[in-house]
Write an enzyme that holds these catalytic residues in place. Sequence first.
Site, mmCIF file in Angstrom:
data_model
loop_
_atom_site.group_PDB
_atom_site.id
_atom_site.type_symbol
_atom_site.label_atom_id
_atom_site.label_comp_id
_atom_site.label_asym_id
_atom_site.label_seq_id
_atom_site.Cartn_x
_atom_site.Cartn_y
_atom_site.Cartn_z
ATOM 1 N N HIS A 456 0.811 -1.183 0.026
ATOM 2 C CA HIS A 456 0.112 0.049 -0.003
ATOM 3 C C HIS A 456 0.794 1.221 -0.124
ATOM 4 C CE1 HIS A 456 0.604 1.089 4.288
ATOM 5 N NE2 HIS A 456 0.566 -0.265 4.577
ATOM 6 N N CYS A 475 2.646 -5.015 6.976
ATOM 7 C CA CYS A 475 2.318 -4.504 5.455
ATOM 8 C C CYS A 475 3.663 -4.018 4.882
ATOM 9 C CB CYS A 475 1.377 -4.081 5.567
ATOM 10 S SG CYS A 475 -0.387 -4.750 5.915
#
Length: 553
Positions: A456, A475
């Site tokens: 992301h 992440c």
Amino acid sequence: MNYRFLRDNLLIVIVLSSLFACHRKRVLREREIVGDVRQLSEVIPENITERLEYIADNQDVMEDSVPAISSAVLNYFYQQSNNNPVWSSEGVLDGQADSMFYYIMHADEAGLRPADYHSAALERAITQVRDDAAAKKDATLWAQIDVMMTDAFMKMVTDLRFGTGPRDSITLRKDSVYSDTLLTNYLTSALHQHIIGPTLRAQEPQYQGYQLLKSAWTNFKGKYSLMKWDSLPLSYTDTSAFRQQLINRLVQSGHLDTSGGHSADTALMKKGIKAFQQEFNMYEDGQAGKKTLQALNKSFADWEAQVAVNMDRWRKLPDSLPQRFIMVNVPGYRMDLWDSNMVVVTSKVIVGAPRTRTPLLNSRMTNFVMYPYWRVPYSIAIKEMLPAIKKDRGYLAKKNLEVINGNGDAVDPGSIDWNKLNKNYFPYVLRQMDGLENSLGIMKFNFMNKYSVYLHDTNSRGLFGNSYRALSHGCVRVQQWDSLSMYLTKGDTRHPRDSMRKWLANGEKKQIDIQRGVPIYFRYFSAEGRDGRLVFHEDIYGEDKVLRKQMKR
């Protein structure tokens, strides 16, 4: 006289004698000298047979205490030649034996250890048969060379292809061993066609990354293998004495030159530290901090082991990867999108901190979302956000968070008694609304995995300027998210580039399904080759340390 007693004891003695006889290690004859080297072909087969029996009786460990690949495959191979020698003839080594011996002595250039392939015993034996007239007629010595060469070839072929480290959950190579028949065919063909070298080289990974690493390692070895340097204390009180030790250490590895009357003043010493930091891919502040001192104290063997474990990681990949795929190198803080053997998009990334590691995985990217919501993971909500909310009820508004109940409905935060909530009772989900302040940034890339991680964007883009980027909760934050999304939809008429730009400009929330799912791999390469030089990365998760132990490096 108690004859029954004597009979029983005699039986016990016989049984024990038999057991000891079965477990007694077979002893190899020391020498068997023939009158003429032409007689060797008559005597060596018997000595080879004896050695094969010795290996089988000795739990597949050879006379130099190095484990053999297996007595079964060695027996199978020699059965094809009636135990005749294959590496020599009438007291002369075959040219392929010279090639094999070269590859054994240079096994470290491929991340392997020469000692695993009988280097010491073979070096002694080959020197003897070349320099000693009597040894040239010694059938036992020629048998030793033959069996060890055969074993070395079979082990090296196997290790170059499959590696010496253990397979794990992300190993993509489906096969893990060669059959006895295939190993026999490899060696037979290599000897008959005089292609020992090409056969061994063909087992190595053909990936560009592996080849660059191997080439850079050869250069590094040529520069540093014969150097010796002193260790430095990690803590010190005598600044003057430490300064001199540091200067000596930098001179020893060629990062500081004090010859020609140059005095090692502070500026020159700082320059030497920076030269070391630059070569070993460290933050170039010219200061002898903890990480720099730890790197200065590494021995050549430590750097060698770091390269070896990374070569082994390449061997856990299959012979080829898909035409298009994404590779995230976690300790290298980099993402590469490959297409047709070329990197078409590359990006700095931020990965999980050591306490919240980014997992190593294999998956397939299926879609990405513009202006996504962020569903806060339970662990973050409990450990980080709940204490902040209890201190400041305005925290939710500041972070653009909404509270969602079990029915999926938004709940007024003011109606909740936050002091009653804890890790054992938290019946809500915290969700961060889309927008520029969202922790996921403008775009989120999805792929199936059991860890609930994804790629992301981020609202903290300044962190990409850091040299140390193990900062996330697991992440992977991607700096070039825009280039990645545009390439993933290249040629997809459903999502023209102009439309994508328009949606982004208008802040529209969209899910874009990728026409052809893209394989994605998270890997851990802490050493790479670039422009002929090694680039080392910090072992942020201690994975190298674990693999070194497993590989006994």
